[in-house]
Design an enzyme around this catalytic site. Structure first.
Site: not given
Length: 234
Positions: A117, A171, A202
């Site tokens: 991320s 996601d 995610h």
């Protein structure tokens, strides 16, 4: 050298290389430590893993709450209004970690930058601009930040550095379309991307861990050049 606080572990007494792994927003360096035990790496491959803790800063999208973050995020459309100052500060922190590894005898070509991320965005930011050839970049559930400055700042030494990108098809935080656009932008510039998607949100899945382990094994395997990926971009 003033370094970020970090967790460090090694899989052997004489590491052949170092993986610097950056966590996501609101987590800390401990978040991915358990992954090391799950990576099915060759028993003979000795690596050092470094998991730095991002600085604490107020994050606009989370009502200004103070949390560990590599940079601020201003809105739900995470690629808009990038926090260039924060991104570049974190890039500099990664550069210091790389320099310390080189001082410890690890060549830059044996250093891999990995991140999830926000951490993946910084791995790309730092890795594509680092002056010396790196072993590889692993960018998980992330996107390319500050794309507009990449052409002027990209390091020629890392034009052929293997890049692993993986993303969840469901996601809700970093949309798959944004990750695909980022991978395509890198491919247009001549970078070779090993691209994967899995049916997840995610997160990280077991299949991703195995693919990442294969990626690392190719980088560090028997002094051979990393294998060219046959996985095509969407």
């Amino acid at each position: 050298m003033d370094l970020l606080p970090h967790v460090e572990l090694a899989t052997g007494a004489e590491p052949a290389g170092t993986v610097i792994w950056l966590h996501g927003l609101g987590a800390d360096g401990w978040d991915f430590v358990p992954i090391v035990r799950e990576l099915p790496l060759p028993e003979t491959l000795q690596l050092r893993f470094i998991f730095p803790h991002a600085p604490e800063r107020p994050v606009t999208i989370n009502n200004g709450f103070l949390m560990r973050a590599w940079y601020d995020i201003a809105m739900n459309d995470i690629a808009r209004l990038p926090d260039e100052e924060g991104i570049r500060e974190s890039q500099a922190e990664v550069e210091r970690l790389i320099a310390r590894e080189r001082d410890r005898g690890i060549e830059s070509a044996n250093i891999v930058l990995a991140g999830f991320s926000q951490g993946g965005a910084i791995a790309l930011q730092a890795g594509l601009r680092h002056a010396n050839r790196l072993g590889g970049i692993a960018a998980l559930s992330t996107y390319l930040a500050l794309e507009e400055s990449l052409d002027a700042e990209a390091s020629a030494a890392n034009r052929a550095t293997p890049i692993f990108m993986a993303h969840g098809s469901d996601d809700p935080i970093v949309p798959l379309a944004l990750a695909e656009a980022s991978a395509a932008a890198l491919k247009r510039r001549g970078y070779e991307i090993e691209w994967h998607t899995w049916p997840m949100a995610h997160a990280v899945c077991a299949e991703e861990i195995r693919a990442l382990s294969d990626f690392l094994a190719r980088i560090y395997g028997d002094g051979e050049a990393p294998a060219r990926s046959s996985i095509l971009l969407p």
